[in-house]
Design a protein around this motif. Structure first.
Motif, PDB file in Angstrom:
ATOM      1  N   ARG A 131     -98.364  39.637  76.231  1.00  0.00           N
ATOM      2  CA  ARG A 131     -97.893  39.628  77.621  1.00  0.00           C
ATOM      3  C   ARG A 131     -97.733  41.040  78.151  1.00  0.00           C
ATOM      4  O   ARG A 131     -98.148  41.349  79.280  1.00  0.00           O
ATOM      5  CB  ARG A 131     -96.562  38.871  77.702  1.00  0.00           C
ATOM      6  N   ALA A 132     -97.154  41.925  77.347  1.00  0.00           N
ATOM      7  CA  ALA A 132     -96.946  43.307  77.789  1.00  0.00           C
ATOM      8  C   ALA A 132     -98.278  44.030  77.962  1.00  0.00           C
ATOM      9  O   ALA A 132     -98.457  44.797  78.921  1.00  0.00           O
ATOM     10  CB  ALA A 132     -96.067  44.047  76.788  1.00  0.00           C
ATOM     11  N   LEU A 133     -99.207  43.799  77.056  1.00  0.00           N
ATOM     12  CA  LEU A 133    -100.527  44.425  77.196  1.00  0.00           C
ATOM     13  C   LEU A 133    -101.227  43.940  78.463  1.00  0.00           C
ATOM     14  O   LEU A 133    -101.880  44.723  79.174  1.00  0.00           O
ATOM     15  CB  LEU A 133    -101.385  44.118  75.970  1.00  0.00           C
ATOM     16  N   ALA A 134    -101.090  42.654  78.763  1.00  0.00           N
ATOM     17  CA  ALA A 134    -101.694  42.112  79.978  1.00  0.00           C
ATOM     18  C   ALA A 134    -101.048  42.720  81.219  1.00  0.00           C
ATOM     19  O   ALA A 134    -101.739  43.055  82.196  1.00  0.00           O
ATOM     20  CB  ALA A 134    -101.569  40.591  79.995  1.00  0.00           C
ATOM     21  N   ASP A 135     -99.714  42.876  81.190  1.00  0.00           N
ATOM     22  CA  ASP A 135     -99.018  43.498  82.313  1.00  0.00           C
ATOM     23  C   ASP A 135     -99.503  44.930  82.519  1.00  0.00           C
ATOM     24  O   ASP A 135     -99.718  45.364  83.669  1.00  0.00           O
ATOM     25  CB  ASP A 135     -97.511  43.493  82.058  1.00  0.00           C
ATOM     26  N   LEU A 136     -99.658  45.658  81.435  1.00  0.00           N
ATOM     27  CA  LEU A 136    -100.122  47.042  81.524  1.00  0.00           C
ATOM     28  C   LEU A 136    -101.540  47.099  82.078  1.00  0.00           C
ATOM     29  O   LEU A 136    -101.844  47.897  82.976  1.00  0.00           O
ATOM     30  CB  LEU A 136    -100.045  47.695  80.140  1.00  0.00           C
ATOM     31  N   ALA A 137    -102.419  46.257  81.561  1.00  0.00           N
ATOM     32  CA  ALA A 137    -103.814  46.269  82.008  1.00  0.00           C
ATOM     33  C   ALA A 137    -103.920  45.948  83.495  1.00  0.00           C
ATOM     34  O   ALA A 137    -104.730  46.558  84.218  1.00  0.00           O
ATOM     35  CB  ALA A 137    -104.635  45.280  81.183  1.00  0.00           C
ATOM     36  N   ARG A 138    -103.106  45.006  83.983  1.00  0.00           N
ATOM     37  CA  ARG A 138    -103.151  44.661  85.407  1.00  0.00           C
ATOM     38  C   ARG A 138    -102.711  45.820  86.294  1.00  0.00           C
ATOM     39  O   ARG A 138    -103.165  45.947  87.437  1.00  0.00           O
ATOM     40  CB  ARG A 138    -102.267  43.443  85.684  1.00  0.00           C
TER      41      ARG A 138
ATOM     42  N   PRO B 133    -109.282  48.750  87.587  1.00  0.00           N
ATOM     43  CA  PRO B 133    -110.301  48.056  86.773  1.00  0.00           C
ATOM     44  C   PRO B 133    -111.196  48.994  85.973  1.00  0.00           C
ATOM     45  O   PRO B 133    -111.667  48.641  84.894  1.00  0.00           O
ATOM     46  CB  PRO B 133    -111.100  47.272  87.819  1.00  0.00           C
ATOM     47  N   ASP B 134    -111.451  50.191  86.513  1.00  0.00           N
ATOM     48  CA  ASP B 134    -112.284  51.158  85.800  1.00  0.00           C
ATOM     49  C   ASP B 134    -111.434  52.229  85.111  1.00  0.00           C
ATOM     50  O   ASP B 134    -111.937  53.292  84.736  1.00  0.00           O
ATOM     51  CB  ASP B 134    -113.274  51.819  86.752  1.00  0.00           C
ATOM     52  N   GLY B 135    -110.138  51.956  84.926  1.00  0.00           N
ATOM     53  CA  GLY B 135    -109.230  52.955  84.367  1.00  0.00           C
ATOM     54  C   GLY B 135    -109.375  53.129  82.866  1.00  0.00           C
ATOM     55  O   GLY B 135    -109.924  52.275  82.153  1.00  0.00           O
ATOM     56  N   GLU B 136    -108.839  54.252  82.385  1.00  0.00           N
ATOM     57  CA  GLU B 136    -108.876  54.587  80.956  1.00  0.00           C
ATOM     58  C   GLU B 136    -107.455  54.520  80.404  1.00  0.00           C
ATOM     59  O   GLU B 136    -106.516  55.033  81.017  1.00  0.00           O
ATOM     60  CB  GLU B 136    -109.463  55.972  80.735  1.00  0.00           C
TER      61      GLU B 136
ATOM     62  N   THR C 176    -104.579  50.290  63.349  1.00  0.00           N
ATOM     63  CA  THR C 176    -105.901  49.750  63.036  1.00  0.00           C
ATOM     64  C   THR C 176    -106.574  49.124  64.258  1.00  0.00           C
ATOM     65  O   THR C 176    -107.475  48.291  64.117  1.00  0.00           O
ATOM     66  CB  THR C 176    -105.803  48.707  61.914  1.00  0.00           C
ATOM     67  N   GLY C 177    -106.143  49.509  65.441  1.00  0.00           N
ATOM     68  CA  GLY C 177    -106.797  49.045  66.659  1.00  0.00           C
ATOM     69  C   GLY C 177    -106.411  47.638  67.075  1.00  0.00           C
ATOM     70  O   GLY C 177    -107.221  46.925  67.684  1.00  0.00           O
ATOM     71  N   ARG C 178    -105.170  47.259  66.810  1.00  0.00           N
ATOM     72  CA  ARG C 178    -104.751  45.889  67.125  1.00  0.00           C
ATOM     73  C   ARG C 178    -104.852  45.567  68.616  1.00  0.00           C
ATOM     74  O   ARG C 178    -105.051  44.406  68.983  1.00  0.00           O
ATOM     75  CB  ARG C 178    -103.310  45.664  66.666  1.00  0.00           C
ATOM     76  N   SER C 179    -104.690  46.564  69.470  1.00  0.00           N
ATOM     77  CA  SER C 179    -104.678  46.326  70.914  1.00  0.00           C
ATOM     78  C   SER C 179    -106.055  46.450  71.559  1.00  0.00           C
ATOM     79  O   SER C 179    -106.211  46.084  72.730  1.00  0.00           O
ATOM     80  CB  SER C 179    -103.721  47.324  71.596  1.00  0.00           C
TER      81      SER C 179
ATOM     82  N   THR D 178    -109.966  46.094  76.013  1.00  0.00           N
ATOM     83  CA  THR D 178    -111.368  46.202  76.432  1.00  0.00           C
ATOM     84  C   THR D 178    -111.869  44.911  77.070  1.00  0.00           C
ATOM     85  O   THR D 178    -112.778  44.946  77.899  1.00  0.00           O
ATOM     86  CB  THR D 178    -112.268  46.585  75.240  1.00  0.00           C
ATOM     87  N   ALA D 179    -111.264  43.778  76.711  1.00  0.00           N
ATOM     88  CA  ALA D 179    -111.657  42.512  77.321  1.00  0.00           C
ATOM     89  C   ALA D 179    -111.344  42.478  78.819  1.00  0.00           C
ATOM     90  O   ALA D 179    -111.933  41.689  79.563  1.00  0.00           O
ATOM     91  CB  ALA D 179    -110.969  41.349  76.622  1.00  0.00           C
ATOM     92  N   THR D 180    -110.415  43.333  79.267  1.00  0.00           N
ATOM     93  CA  THR D 180    -110.073  43.403  80.685  1.00  0.00           C
ATOM     94  C   THR D 180    -111.008  44.328  81.455  1.00  0.00           C
ATOM     95  O   THR D 180    -110.866  44.469  82.671  1.00  0.00           O
ATOM     96  CB  THR D 180    -108.629  43.899  80.870  1.00  0.00           C
ATOM     97  N   GLY D 181    -111.907  44.996  80.756  1.00  0.00           N
ATOM     98  CA  GLY D 181    -112.820  45.925  81.391  1.00  0.00           C
ATOM     99  C   GLY D 181    -112.350  47.361  81.376  1.00  0.00           C
ATOM    100  O   GLY D 181    -113.102  48.270  81.754  1.00  0.00           O
TER     101      GLY D 181
END
Length: 343
Positions: free
Chosen positions: A159-166, A170-173, A181-184, A189-192
């Protein structure tokens, strides 16, 4: 660095002392020394905090009550160096001074007493450096096991990762700081959004890179991010997932400052902050070594964790230039969504 207080600083002289930080060092110094403005108190406190390290002090009109109060907070790591009345002009070179809240005791009227305690800053820094080295070694050895055991994130983290991505364009880094180990990475990346990652453990980075070979990553500790100028003001967002418990008390402002510098103005950050569970609470109640501060756990096998209280975190977050936008809890963590000051 010479650990001496400025020559015009007199501990205990009215208007000459510094306000404290939050938590056990929380204070309203302007109410104790009204001749100091809030701005002067803050500026002086910050200058000395950066220069001299960590210390705890206590105000109380009764010396013995103050000694008991400071012992309860500082434990064996806090050595009472002096009991100074507020009107004295005693100097105490080599120590950063903060104050706790004034403790009023109407049954024991009298002059306030300032108790000064200290932790040897060189030994303390060596202790934290050993803990960092031990953590890096442990993560290098156990990276594959870590990924297979804790590689999946729970609903509260997602949920927190989704909040951050929103919040990120959309083209942000996004910078994944202490990426493990790259859990996130798959979620982000699925959000673009694109991801750049850092971690202090080459073993963890190797496992992450094997799973996501196209995501750039770099070996870098959280404490060193602030010095890497090519990463400053680069990222639209930042995540630091399940890693801040490995950061010592003194390094929290440094790490948050690095986060702030890495973000563009108005950029967003997600931090997860571990909540002590039953076993942790039991361990936190045990006697600590002379090198430790309250809130730290060091197990026999070298495991380290530091659990700051909510007031400390709020203060450090604000001082680093962040605004808290949302928070929820779950899976043993507080999940904070922050925004850097757009100014």
């Amino acid at each position: 660095m010479a650990h001496n207080l400025p020559q015009d600083t007199q501990l205990g002289a009215p208007g000459a002392l510094i306000g404290g930080t939050t938590g056990i060092c929380g204070s309203s110094a302007s109410s104790i020394w009204p001749s100091r403005t809030r701005h002067e108190v803050t500026a002086t406190r910050e200058a000395l905090k950066l220069a001299y390290g960590f210390i705890v002090t206590c105000l109380h009109p009764d010396v013995e009550a103050a000694r008991r109060a400071i012992a309860a907070h500082a434990g064996p790591a806090g050595r009472c160096l002096a009991a100074l009345t507020c009107s004295s002009a005693t100097r105490c070179h080599g120590y950063l001074v903060n104050t706790t809240r004034r403790r009023s005791d109407p049954d024991r009227p009298g002059r306030d007493v300032l108790l000064v305690t200290n932790i040897n800053t060189a030994r303390r820094r060596a202790f934290l450096d050993r803990r960092r080295a031990a953590a890096r070694s442990a993560f290098d050895r156990g990276a594959t096991l870590y990924d297979s055991t804790w590689g999946d994130l729970g609903p509260a983290h997602l949920r927190a990762l989704a909040d951050l991505a929103r919040a990120v364009p959309p083209d942000g880094e996004i910078l994944d700081a202490a990426c493990g180990t790259g859990r996130s990475w798959g979620v982000l990346t699925a959000t673009g959004r694109s991801v750049f990652a850092i971690d202090h453990s080459p073993g963890m980075l190797a496992v992450a890179h094997a799973k996501y070979p196209d995501i750039p990553c770099r070996e870098l500790a959280l404490q060193d991010l602030i010095e890497i100028t090519e990463l400053h003001a680069r990222f639209h967002g930042l995540v630091c997932v399940d890693a801040m418990e490995w950061v010592g008390r003194e390094d929290w402002p440094l790490v948050l400052g690095g986060f702030r510098r890495a973000l563009r103005p108005g950029g967003w950050a997600y931090l997860s902050i571990e909540i002590p569970q039953d076993g942790d609470i039991e361990a936190l109640a045990r006697q600590i070594s002379e090198e430790q501060v309250q809130g730290e756990i060091v197990s026999e096998n070298g495991f380290y964790a530091y659990f700051p209280n909510a007031e400390e975190v709020a203060s450090w977050v604000a001082e680093a230039g962040f605004l808290e936008r949302s928070e929820h809890s779950g899976e043993g963590y507080r999940h904070l969504i922050l925004q850097s000051d757009p100014v």
